[in-house]
Write an enzyme that holds these catalytic residues in place. Structure first.
Site, PDB file in Angstrom:
ATOM      1  CE  LYS A  83     -15.695 -30.823  19.552  1.00 41.72           C
ATOM      2  NZ  LYS A  83     -16.101 -30.630  18.120  1.00 41.72           N
ATOM      3  CG  ASP A  84      -9.257 -37.257  17.470  1.00 39.39           C
ATOM      4  OD1 ASP A  84      -9.925 -37.623  18.444  1.00 39.39           O
ATOM      5  OD2 ASP A  84      -9.430 -37.707  16.318  1.00 39.39           O
TER       6      ASP A  84
END
Ligand SMILES: *Cc1c(COP(=O)(O)O)cnc(C)c1O
Length: 482
Positions: A118-119
């Site tokens: 998700k980063d």
């Protein structure tokens, strides 16, 4: 580049101006309850793809993301945002590919600040929000609930952003220590962790109620950075292009095996394919919460309860981003999507015609793996390669192994989390406890900051009111923080 809603009948004549990338970014969900998609997908020609092969990851990201942004953000500003977003990733290639067998690859998407894929999108998204809001002289208050895994990526994305305050609710005492510390040790004045005396469902209900309180929502300018935000999809397209170029695209095809929850990650792959990336197939990996596997087998989407598994980020009841695929499957007919989704909400079920299902199955295959299978996949990869993989990644790897042989193209399994995020499951499967990377080695020594509050809407509302900076007072210019 203009955007339309999956539930609309095309851009309203007067609203065209409201559908550029920056508005879609800040809005998240469309007003009719649908999700935004580009009116027409941008195209990357084979010659363009070819010329991108030697670019660094951030430079490739600029090429892939720019056509989706259009004129909404200047090229130089977008470039600076992207460079800055990936600067602190702990691997020079950002998304390295590792060969784990003949024609079988693992793409490591855990080199960002919170060790999960998700980063890759949120680091861009937080900066895009900040930039667009600063340009407008506005601020927003981000509110979200987490069961432990996703809150840290949102916090890492929003920390120190001048135009944002972020409040993340987690269930007190019910998230693992690594997960809690990844959220609570972030020393930034605009980050507010609330430990709610209740369950994750209570946290979600509280967030929903905050958004449902229209006066409060407007006063605080509440916003979310959730997985339906189109900008996240766009940023996730990049690593599909990156991997395919490394394995012979545009001349050669590849396939991807994707551990899936909300269908955001795998939909980004589909969006890259729509741009012209030669992808033979996506294998959609699920755990015991297998609504998608059942859908791709039968054409019926049918809600059942959620049960906890070793891969909690895939413990979903429905996959919100699936609506974007549905829109294409139904011939981009927004009225039909709206009807289908309304029926789905009422009955918990919809079914597609065999001809429509056939089209979906030309691109996607479902795959399901229970916890026992997940454990043995982790153990097998460790025995064969010496590598430790997390339970989510294991589902992708096993999906590639089970179904990849029929495809006759290289298969890339997406490693969506670092093994040290799920140390207990990895240790149980292999006998080896994975270590945190150097950037987080002192996580257990860092000071924590969070506020424990009762499961009570008034208390949460008061806390948010009191601690958020006023939204009508613009902060410093974005340049001073990016
Ligand atoms: C969020 C997440 C997923 C699921 O991704 P979707 O985009 O929701 O399909 C898979 N693995 C990990 C580790 C995640 O954090």
């Amino acid at each position: 580049m203009r955007y339309i809603s999956t539930r609309g009948s095309g851009p309203a004549p007067n609203a065209a101006a409201a559908m550029h990338f920056d508005d879609v970014l800040l809005a998240g969900l469309a007003e009719d309850g649908g999700l935004y998609v580009p009116e027409r997908s941008p195209v990357l020609t084979p010659a363009e793809l070819e010329s991108y092969r030697d670019l660094s990851y951030p430079d490739l990201a600029k090429r892939v993301i720019a056509p989706f942004v259009g004129t909404a953000i200047e090229e130089a500003a977008l470039g600076a945002i992207i460079d800055d977003a990936y600067e602190d990733f702990d691997h020079p290639e950002i998304a390295p590919l590792v060969e784990i067998g003949p024609g079988r690859w693992l793409m490591e998407l855990f080199h960002g600040p919170t060790l999960a894929f998700k980063d890759y999108a949120l680091q861009v998204l937080g900066r895009l929000f900040d930039h667009v809001l600063a340009q407008r002289g506005e601020r927003v208050t981000i509110v979200g609930a987490t069961s432990g895994d996703t809150g840290s990526a949102a916090i890492a994305a929003c920390r120190d952003r001048d135009a944002l305050d972020i409040f993340i609710l987690h269930p007190h005492g019910r998230v693992s220590e690594v997960q809690r510390r990844q959220m609570t040790t972030v020393a930034a004045d605009n980050v507010h962790n609330i430990a709610v005396e209740g369950t994750f469902d209570d946290c979600q209900d509280l967030v929903k109620a905050l958004f449902g309180d229209e006066a409060f929502r407007k006063r605080m300018r509440l916003s979310a950075v959730n997985s339906i935000n189109w900008a996240r999809i766009v940023a996730q397209c990049v690593y599909y292009v990156w991997a395919a170029l490394r394995l012979g695209a545009p001349e050669k095809q590849v396939a991807f095996a994707v551990p899936t929850g909300n269908f955001g990650n795998v939909f980004a792959g589909y969006a890259a394919r729509e741009m012209g990336l030669p992808v033979a197939r996506f294998i959609v990996g699920s755990n015991r919460n297998d609504i998608l596997t059942r859908f791709f087998a039968t054409g019926a989407m049918e809600i059942r309860g959620v049960e906890p598994s070793l891969s909690p980020s895939m413990d979903i009841q429905i996959s919100s981003n699936f609506e974007r695929l549905l829109f294409d499957l139904l011939g981009r007919d927004g009225a039909r999507v709206a009807q289908t989704m309304t029926g789905f909400r009422e009955t918990g079920r919809f079914a597609l015609d065999p001809a429509v299902l056939k089209r979906a199955r030309e691109i996607f295959t479902g795959f399901r793996l229970d916890d026992a299978g997940t454990k043995s996949a982790i153990a097998r990869v460790h025995a064969e390669t010496g590598m430790l993989i997390d339970p989510h990644s294991a589902i992708g790897v096993e999906a590639a192994r089970a179904l990849g042989d029929d495809l006759d193209v290289p298969v890339v399994a997406l490693a969506t989390a670092h093994p040290a995020k799920f140390p207990d499951a990895v240790e149980a499967a292999t006998g080896v406890r994975p270590e945190l990377p150097a950037s987080l080695a002192d996580l257990y020594d860092r000071e924590e900051r969070y506020t424990v509050l009762p499961n009570d809407l008034a208390a949460i509302r008061a806390h948010v009111s009191e601690h958020a900076r006023p939204v009508n007072a613009p902060g410093k210019a974005a340049e001073s923080v990016t």
